[in-house]
Design a protein around this motif. Structure first.
Motif, PDB file in Angstrom:
ATOM      1  N   THR A 202       0.847  -1.192   0.000  1.00  0.00           N
ATOM      2  CA  THR A 202       0.000   0.000   0.000  1.00  0.00           C
ATOM      3  C   THR A 202       0.886   1.246   0.000  1.00  0.00           C
ATOM      4  OG1 THR A 202      -1.713  -1.155   1.269  1.00  0.00           O
ATOM      5  CG2 THR A 202      -1.822   1.246   1.221  1.00  0.00           C
ATOM      6  N   LYS A 203       0.603   2.179  -0.889  1.00  0.00           N
ATOM      7  CA  LYS A 203       1.370   3.419  -0.970  1.00  0.00           C
ATOM      8  C   LYS A 203       0.560   4.562  -0.358  1.00  0.00           C
ATOM      9  CE  LYS A 203       3.879   2.079  -5.151  1.00  0.00           C
ATOM     10  NZ  LYS A 203       4.213   2.447  -6.554  1.00  0.00           N
ATOM     11  N   LEU A 204       1.150   5.214   0.638  1.00  0.00           N
ATOM     12  CA  LEU A 204       0.466   6.280   1.363  1.00  0.00           C
ATOM     13  C   LEU A 204       0.969   7.652   0.938  1.00  0.00           C
ATOM     14  CD1 LEU A 204       0.556   4.727   4.956  1.00  0.00           C
ATOM     15  CD2 LEU A 204      -1.367   4.733   3.350  1.00  0.00           C
ATOM     16  N   PRO A 205       0.147   8.684   1.148  1.00  0.00           N
ATOM     17  CA  PRO A 205       0.591  10.055   0.855  1.00  0.00           C
ATOM     18  C   PRO A 205       1.768  10.442   1.743  1.00  0.00           C
ATOM     19  CG  PRO A 205      -1.794   9.957   1.092  1.00  0.00           C
ATOM     20  CD  PRO A 205      -1.260   8.649   1.577  1.00  0.00           C
ATOM     21  N   ALA A 206       2.536  11.400   1.283  1.00  0.00           N
ATOM     22  CA  ALA A 206       3.676  11.873   2.071  1.00  0.00           C
ATOM     23  C   ALA A 206       3.223  12.331   3.454  1.00  0.00           C
ATOM     24  CB  ALA A 206       4.366  13.026   1.329  1.00  0.00           C
ATOM     25  N   GLY A 207       3.984  11.955   4.476  1.00  0.00           N
ATOM     26  CA  GLY A 207       3.684  12.371   5.845  1.00  0.00           C
ATOM     27  C   GLY A 207       2.916  11.339   6.645  1.00  0.00           C
ATOM     28  N   LEU A 208       2.362  10.314   5.965  1.00  0.00           N
ATOM     29  CA  LEU A 208       1.628   9.263   6.669  1.00  0.00           C
ATOM     30  C   LEU A 208       2.489   8.009   6.748  1.00  0.00           C
ATOM     31  CD1 LEU A 208      -1.970   9.654   5.170  1.00  0.00           C
ATOM     32  CD2 LEU A 208      -0.945  10.784   7.153  1.00  0.00           C
ATOM     33  N   THR A 209       2.312   7.255   7.831  1.00  0.00           N
ATOM     34  CA  THR A 209       3.144   6.075   8.061  1.00  0.00           C
ATOM     35  C   THR A 209       2.302   4.815   8.167  1.00  0.00           C
ATOM     36  OG1 THR A 209       3.060   6.438  10.451  1.00  0.00           O
ATOM     37  CG2 THR A 209       4.895   7.444   9.246  1.00  0.00           C
ATOM     38  N   VAL A 210       2.945   3.695   7.890  1.00  0.00           N
ATOM     39  CA  VAL A 210       2.279   2.396   7.953  1.00  0.00           C
ATOM     40  C   VAL A 210       2.005   2.022   9.414  1.00  0.00           C
ATOM     41  CG1 VAL A 210       2.511  -0.065   7.483  1.00  0.00           C
ATOM     42  CG2 VAL A 210       3.331   1.607   5.807  1.00  0.00           C
ATOM     43  N   PRO A 211       0.759   1.701   9.758  1.00  0.00           N
ATOM     44  CA  PRO A 211       0.425   1.336  11.147  1.00  0.00           C
ATOM     45  C   PRO A 211       1.022  -0.016  11.531  1.00  0.00           C
ATOM     46  CG  PRO A 211      -1.532   1.999   9.910  1.00  0.00           C
ATOM     47  CD  PRO A 211      -0.442   1.778   8.913  1.00  0.00           C
ATOM     48  N   SER A 212       1.266  -0.181  12.787  1.00  0.00           N
ATOM     49  CA  SER A 212       1.799  -1.463  13.275  1.00  0.00           C
ATOM     50  C   SER A 212       0.754  -2.570  13.203  1.00  0.00           C
ATOM     51  CB  SER A 212       2.282  -1.289  14.722  1.00  0.00           C
ATOM     52  OG  SER A 212       1.202  -0.865  15.559  1.00  0.00           O
ATOM     53  N   SER A 213      -0.524  -2.169  13.062  1.00  0.00           N
ATOM     54  CA  SER A 213      -1.610  -3.158  13.015  1.00  0.00           C
ATOM     55  C   SER A 213      -1.736  -3.835  11.650  1.00  0.00           C
ATOM     56  CB  SER A 213      -2.944  -2.490  13.360  1.00  0.00           C
ATOM     57  OG  SER A 213      -3.208  -1.415  12.469  1.00  0.00           O
ATOM     58  N   TRP A 214      -1.036  -3.334  10.644  1.00  0.00           N
ATOM     59  CA  TRP A 214      -1.097  -3.947   9.311  1.00  0.00           C
ATOM     60  C   TRP A 214      -0.181  -5.165   9.277  1.00  0.00           C
ATOM     61  CZ3 TRP A 214      -0.772   0.479   5.089  1.00  0.00           C
ATOM     62  CH2 TRP A 214      -1.907   1.282   5.176  1.00  0.00           C
ATOM     63  N   PRO A 215      -0.526  -6.205   8.529  1.00  0.00           N
ATOM     64  CA  PRO A 215      -1.796  -6.397   7.800  1.00  0.00           C
ATOM     65  C   PRO A 215      -2.896  -6.885   8.730  1.00  0.00           C
ATOM     66  CG  PRO A 215      -0.380  -8.290   7.445  1.00  0.00           C
ATOM     67  CD  PRO A 215       0.415  -7.314   8.282  1.00  0.00           C
TER      68      PRO A 215
END
Length: 248
Positions: free
Chosen positions: A227-240
Motif C-alpha cells: 500500500t502506498k500512502l501520501p507523504a507524511g503518513l506512516t504504515v500502522p503497526s496493526s497492518w496487515p
C-alpha cells in the motif's frame, strides 16, 4: 328597477359564469395531469421518459434506453437494468435495492439519496455521476468506471470497489467501513476528507496522490507493505489485518 342596477346584476352574473368555467377548466387540467402521469408509468422505456415515483419493481429492462429520463423516486427494486443506458438520468431518491446495473451507462446521472442496498454496478460507467447521501451498503462496483463521481456523505459500508477506476472521486464524509479497494486505480486526486475507514481494505492500493487523509484514518484501515500512502503518513503497526470472515 334602475338601469344601473340591472347592469350591475348582469355583470355579476357574467362574472359568476366566468368563474364557474375557470374552475371547470382547472379540474379538467388536474384530472388530465393525473391520468397523464398514470399513463407514463405504463409507457415503455425510452429516452426522456417521465417515470417519477413509478413502480418498476421486479422487471426485466436490460438494454433499455433511459437517457435523460426523469426517474425521481422510481422503485426499481430487484429490477434488471443490465446494459441499459441512463446517461444524464435523474434517479434522485430512487429505490435500487438489489437492482442489477452491470455494464450500464450512468454517465452524469444523478443518484443523490438513492436507496441501493446490495445493488450491482459491476463494470458500469458512472463517470461524473452523483451519489451524494446515497444509501449503498454492500453495493458492488467491481471494475466500474467511476472517474469524477461524487460519493459525498454516502453510506458505502462493505461496498466493493475492486478493480474500479476512481480518478478524482470524492469520498468526503463517506462511510467506507469494511469497503474493498484492492486493485482499484485511484488518482486525480481522490478526496477522503473525514471519510470513515474502519477496516477498509486498501491492500496494494496506491494512495500516494489521495487528499484529505489523516493518520488516524489510516490507523483504522487495513493495508499491507504494498500500500502506498501520501507523504507524511506512516504504515500502522496493526497492518496487515486479518481477513474478515464475512468476506470469505
Amino acid at each position: 328597477m334602475a338601469s344601473s342596477e340591472r347592469l350591475k346584476i348582469r355583470l355579476n352574473d357574467k362574472a359568476g359564469r366566468i368563474a364557474a368555467v375557470a374552475a371547470g377548466i382547472m379540474v379538467t387540467l388536474a384530472m388530465t395531469s393525473h391520468h397523464a402521469g398514470a399513463a407514463s408509468c405504463r409507457t415503455d422505456a425510452l429516452a426522456g421518459i417521465d417515470w417519477r415515483e413509478c413502480n418498476k419493481r421486479l422487471l426485466m429492462l436490460g438494454g433499455s434506453n433511459l437517457d435523460s429520463a426523469m426517474l425521481y423516486g422510481t422503485d426499481f427494486t430487484y429490477t434488471d437494468l443490465r446494459g441499459s443506458t441512463l446517461k444524464g438520468a435523474n434517479l434522485e431518491k430512487a429505490k435500487l435495492i438489489r437492482t442489477a446495473l452491470g455494464e450500464a451507462n450512468l454517465q452524469g446521472a444523478n443518484l443523490t439519496k438513492v436507496e441501493a442496498y446490495r445493488s450491482d454496478f459491476t463494470s458500469a460507467d458512472a463517470t461524473n455521476a452523483k451519489f451524494v447521501n446515497a444509501e449503498m451498503q454492500r453495493a458492488q462496483f467491481e471494475k466500474a468506471k467511476l472517474d469524477g463521481a461524487d460519493f459525498t456523505k454516502a453510506e458505502l459500508g462493505r461496498a466493493d470497489f475492486e478493480g474500479a477506476s476512481l480518478q478524482g472521486v470524492k469520498f468526503t464524509l463517506t462511510n467506507l467501513s469494511r469497503a474493498r479497494f484492492e486493485g482499484a486505480t485511484l488518482g486525480g486526486p481522490v478526496d477522503f476528507s473525514n471519510a470513515f475507514l474502519l477496516l477498509t481494505r486498501i491492500e496494494g492500493v496506491d494512495l500516494s496522490s489521495a487528499t484529505g487523509l489523516a493518520q488516524s484514518q489510516i490507523e483504522l484501515s487495513c493495508g499491507n507493505d504494498k500500500t502506498k500512502l501520501p507523504a507524511g503518513l506512516t504504515v500502522p503497526s496493526s497492518w496487515p489485518c486479518a481477513e474478515d470472515p464475512e468476506d470469505d
